[in-house]
Design a protein around this motif. Sequence first.
Motif, PDB file in Angstrom:
ATOM      1  N   LEU A 129       0.806  -1.208   0.000  1.00  0.00           N
ATOM      2  CA  LEU A 129       0.000   0.000   0.000  1.00  0.00           C
ATOM      3  C   LEU A 129       0.843   1.264   0.000  1.00  0.00           C
ATOM      4  CD1 LEU A 129      -2.739  -1.125   2.549  1.00  0.00           C
ATOM      5  CD2 LEU A 129      -3.053  -0.761   0.101  1.00  0.00           C
ATOM      6  N   ILE A 130       2.043   1.197   0.586  1.00  0.00           N
ATOM      7  CA  ILE A 130       2.943   2.345   0.574  1.00  0.00           C
ATOM      8  C   ILE A 130       4.332   1.891   0.122  1.00  0.00           C
ATOM      9  CG2 ILE A 130       1.733   3.741   2.292  1.00  0.00           C
ATOM     10  CD1 ILE A 130       3.629   2.683   4.399  1.00  0.00           C
ATOM     11  N   CYS A 131       5.062   2.805  -0.483  1.00  0.00           N
ATOM     12  CA  CYS A 131       6.377   2.480  -1.023  1.00  0.00           C
ATOM     13  C   CYS A 131       7.429   2.434   0.089  1.00  0.00           C
ATOM     14  CB  CYS A 131       6.776   3.497  -2.085  1.00  0.00           C
ATOM     15  SG  CYS A 131       7.071   5.172  -1.462  1.00  0.00           S
ATOM     16  N   ASP A 132       8.598   1.919  -0.228  1.00  0.00           N
ATOM     17  CA  ASP A 132       9.665   1.783   0.756  1.00  0.00           C
ATOM     18  C   ASP A 132      10.138   3.137   1.283  1.00  0.00           C
ATOM     19  OD1 ASP A 132       9.603  -0.951   0.608  1.00  0.00           O
ATOM     20  OD2 ASP A 132      11.230  -1.102  -0.866  1.00  0.00           O
ATOM     21  N   VAL A 133      10.152   4.143   0.407  1.00  0.00           N
ATOM     22  CA  VAL A 133      10.604   5.480   0.835  1.00  0.00           C
ATOM     23  C   VAL A 133       9.648   6.052   1.879  1.00  0.00           C
ATOM     24  CG1 VAL A 133      11.013   7.866   0.109  1.00  0.00           C
ATOM     25  CG2 VAL A 133      11.806   5.964  -1.324  1.00  0.00           C
ATOM     26  N   CYS A 134       8.350   5.990   1.610  1.00  0.00           N
ATOM     27  CA  CYS A 134       7.360   6.508   2.564  1.00  0.00           C
ATOM     28  C   CYS A 134       7.347   5.683   3.843  1.00  0.00           C
ATOM     29  CB  CYS A 134       5.971   6.522   1.923  1.00  0.00           C
ATOM     30  SG  CYS A 134       5.776   7.813   0.667  1.00  0.00           S
ATOM     31  N   LYS A 135       7.545   4.386   3.700  1.00  0.00           N
ATOM     32  CA  LYS A 135       7.577   3.517   4.874  1.00  0.00           C
ATOM     33  C   LYS A 135       8.763   3.873   5.778  1.00  0.00           C
ATOM     34  CE  LYS A 135       6.501  -0.729   4.038  1.00  0.00           C
ATOM     35  NZ  LYS A 135       6.563  -2.147   3.624  1.00  0.00           N
ATOM     36  N   SER A 136       9.890   4.223   5.160  1.00  0.00           N
ATOM     37  CA  SER A 136      11.085   4.571   5.947  1.00  0.00           C
ATOM     38  C   SER A 136      10.883   5.866   6.724  1.00  0.00           C
ATOM     39  CB  SER A 136      12.303   4.707   5.022  1.00  0.00           C
ATOM     40  OG  SER A 136      12.199   5.861   4.205  1.00  0.00           O
ATOM     41  N   GLN A 137       9.899   6.660   6.327  1.00  0.00           N
ATOM     42  CA  GLN A 137       9.630   7.933   6.996  1.00  0.00           C
ATOM     43  C   GLN A 137       8.556   7.816   8.080  1.00  0.00           C
ATOM     44  OE1 GLN A 137       8.739  10.506   3.686  1.00  0.00           O
ATOM     45  NE2 GLN A 137      10.853  10.509   2.957  1.00  0.00           N
ATOM     46  N   ILE A 138       8.128   6.585   8.348  1.00  0.00           N
ATOM     47  CA  ILE A 138       7.230   6.325   9.471  1.00  0.00           C
ATOM     48  C   ILE A 138       8.091   5.863  10.633  1.00  0.00           C
ATOM     49  CG2 ILE A 138       5.314   4.924  10.330  1.00  0.00           C
ATOM     50  CD1 ILE A 138       4.322   4.716   7.441  1.00  0.00           C
ATOM     51  N   LYS A 139       8.296   6.723  11.583  1.00  0.00           N
ATOM     52  CA  LYS A 139       9.217   6.447  12.687  1.00  0.00           C
ATOM     53  C   LYS A 139       8.471   5.802  13.859  1.00  0.00           C
ATOM     54  CE  LYS A 139      12.517   8.404  10.365  1.00  0.00           C
ATOM     55  NZ  LYS A 139      13.536   7.563   9.692  1.00  0.00           N
ATOM     56  N   ILE A 140       8.652   4.501  14.019  1.00  0.00           N
ATOM     57  CA  ILE A 140       8.032   3.779  15.121  1.00  0.00           C
ATOM     58  C   ILE A 140       8.989   3.798  16.314  1.00  0.00           C
ATOM     59  CG2 ILE A 140       7.058   1.585  15.889  1.00  0.00           C
ATOM     60  CD1 ILE A 140       5.441   3.021  13.698  1.00  0.00           C
ATOM     61  N   LEU A 141       8.623   4.541  17.343  1.00  0.00           N
ATOM     62  CA  LEU A 141       9.492   4.767  18.502  1.00  0.00           C
ATOM     63  C   LEU A 141       9.052   3.973  19.735  1.00  0.00           C
ATOM     64  CD1 LEU A 141       9.785   8.648  18.126  1.00  0.00           C
ATOM     65  CD2 LEU A 141      11.368   6.912  17.260  1.00  0.00           C
ATOM     66  N   LYS A 142       7.814   3.549  19.769  1.00  0.00           N
ATOM     67  CA  LYS A 142       7.253   2.800  20.901  1.00  0.00           C
ATOM     68  C   LYS A 142       7.459   3.577  22.206  1.00  0.00           C
ATOM     69  CE  LYS A 142       8.000  -1.577  18.499  1.00  0.00           C
ATOM     70  NZ  LYS A 142       8.702  -2.895  18.486  1.00  0.00           N
ATOM     71  N   LEU A 143       6.830   4.728  22.272  1.00  0.00           N
ATOM     72  CA  LEU A 143       6.951   5.613  23.428  1.00  0.00           C
ATOM     73  C   LEU A 143       6.089   5.093  24.574  1.00  0.00           C
ATOM     74  CD1 LEU A 143       6.493   8.904  21.386  1.00  0.00           C
ATOM     75  CD2 LEU A 143       8.666   7.921  22.142  1.00  0.00           C
ATOM     76  N   LYS A 144       6.719   4.759  25.691  1.00  0.00           N
ATOM     77  CA  LYS A 144       5.992   4.209  26.838  1.00  0.00           C
ATOM     78  C   LYS A 144       5.973   5.220  27.976  1.00  0.00           C
ATOM     79  CE  LYS A 144       7.046  -0.591  25.668  1.00  0.00           C
ATOM     80  NZ  LYS A 144       7.595  -1.889  26.134  1.00  0.00           N
ATOM     81  N   TYR A 145       4.803   5.416  28.551  1.00  0.00           N
ATOM     82  CA  TYR A 145       4.624   6.392  29.624  1.00  0.00           C
ATOM     83  C   TYR A 145       3.304   6.073  30.332  1.00  0.00           C
ATOM     84  CZ  TYR A 145       1.781   8.292  25.830  1.00  0.00           C
ATOM     85  OH  TYR A 145       0.870   8.427  24.815  1.00  0.00           O
ATOM     86  N   ASP A 146       2.993   6.798  31.389  1.00  0.00           N
ATOM     87  CA  ASP A 146       1.726   6.647  32.095  1.00  0.00           C
ATOM     88  C   ASP A 146       0.857   7.864  31.838  1.00  0.00           C
ATOM     89  OD1 ASP A 146       2.428   4.202  33.294  1.00  0.00           O
ATOM     90  OD2 ASP A 146       3.404   5.219  34.971  1.00  0.00           O
ATOM     91  N   VAL A 147      -0.442   7.653  31.706  1.00  0.00           N
ATOM     92  CA  VAL A 147      -1.385   8.771  31.764  1.00  0.00           C
ATOM     93  C   VAL A 147      -1.938   8.766  33.182  1.00  0.00           C
ATOM     94  CG1 VAL A 147      -1.939   8.926  29.326  1.00  0.00           C
ATOM     95  CG2 VAL A 147      -3.182   7.310  30.734  1.00  0.00           C
ATOM     96  N   GLU A 148      -1.873   9.920  33.841  1.00  0.00           N
ATOM     97  CA  GLU A 148      -2.105   9.952  35.285  1.00  0.00           C
ATOM     98  C   GLU A 148      -2.899  11.175  35.684  1.00  0.00           C
ATOM     99  OE1 GLU A 148       0.624   9.746  39.391  1.00  0.00           O
ATOM    100  OE2 GLU A 148       1.548   9.755  37.404  1.00  0.00           O
ATOM    101  N   GLN A 149      -3.755  10.991  36.663  1.00  0.00           N
ATOM    102  CA  GLN A 149      -4.521  12.091  37.234  1.00  0.00           C
ATOM    103  C   GLN A 149      -4.913  11.712  38.658  1.00  0.00           C
ATOM    104  OE1 GLN A 149      -4.853  14.972  36.089  1.00  0.00           O
ATOM    105  NE2 GLN A 149      -6.818  15.923  36.491  1.00  0.00           N
ATOM    106  N   GLN A 150      -4.624  12.597  39.607  1.00  0.00           N
ATOM    107  CA  GLN A 150      -5.015  12.426  40.999  1.00  0.00           C
ATOM    108  C   GLN A 150      -4.592  11.072  41.566  1.00  0.00           C
ATOM    109  OE1 GLN A 150      -9.238  13.303  40.994  1.00  0.00           O
ATOM    110  NE2 GLN A 150      -8.875  15.503  41.029  1.00  0.00           N
ATOM    111  N   GLY A 151      -3.369  10.680  41.268  1.00  0.00           N
ATOM    112  CA  GLY A 151      -2.817   9.455  41.816  1.00  0.00           C
ATOM    113  C   GLY A 151      -3.228   8.179  41.122  1.00  0.00           C
ATOM    114  N   ILE A 152      -4.093   8.276  40.132  1.00  0.00           N
ATOM    115  CA  ILE A 152      -4.506   7.106  39.352  1.00  0.00           C
ATOM    116  C   ILE A 152      -3.759   7.142  38.031  1.00  0.00           C
ATOM    117  CG2 ILE A 152      -6.437   5.885  38.287  1.00  0.00           C
ATOM    118  CD1 ILE A 152      -8.281   7.421  40.241  1.00  0.00           C
ATOM    119  N   LYS A 153      -3.166   6.019  37.633  1.00  0.00           N
ATOM    120  CA  LYS A 153      -2.427   6.024  36.369  1.00  0.00           C
ATOM    121  C   LYS A 153      -2.633   4.723  35.605  1.00  0.00           C
ATOM    122  CE  LYS A 153       1.945   4.684  38.604  1.00  0.00           C
ATOM    123  NZ  LYS A 153       3.352   5.117  38.841  1.00  0.00           N
TER     124      LYS A 153
END
Length: 226
Positions: free
Chosen positions: A38-62
């Motif tokens: 569906l997409i070419c190799d050039v466009c695919k190379s410009q999709i940066k998969i970083l796998k950013l891991k973090y918590d979403v948190e509010q009032q001590g609940i995360k």
Amino acid sequence: MGARLFQKIGYIFQSIASIVYNKGEVCLLCENPEEKELICDVCKSQIKILKLKYDVEQQGIKFPCCSLGIYSFNLKKLVLMLKYENEFMAGKILASYLSSYIKEDLEENIDLITFVPSSKASYRKRGFNQCEVLCQYVSEECGIPYRSLMRKKSEGRDQIGLDTNKRWENVKDSFMMINKEEVFNRKILLIDDVVTSGATSFYGAKCLKDGGASEVYILTVAKSRV
């Protein structure tokens, strides 16, 4: 009920049309010749998969969250194509990355996949929920059942343009459980498209947890720099 059925039929038609008319002859992003994927190799190379891991948190609940990458360049373009241009093949590409993360990096065994519900106004305007589209594709690819488990009980304002504090206040208590019997004591993966403040994903996850889920994990396509 009739209007809802009509919208579903329209969504199915759009999905089929997207598949039929995208024959893989050109890249979905740059429209250069591409016979195999569906997409070419050039466009695919410009999709940066970083796998950013973090918590979403509010009032001590995360809740633990992972975003595949930053909301920019080709990742952003694919999200916008799905969301505003009804390009369901863009959703299929994004779902393939989400599915790879689930298979390769998610250590927990997930019982159910669900999605962040959209407002009635957004659903009427688009005829579909982009997060549900992603959820359907991921469910098929990973072999994990998906269910609609929440609905938005209040319209609220659009989150676009609101500052962080107003985003949290705008979405607070806006979700309610449906199909509650599906949730009790189950590990649930909540799929969203883009995280900005984290408020929408947080309150969606909290709704599921309050409804009896044993654990809730959040997975999104992208994280906004805002």
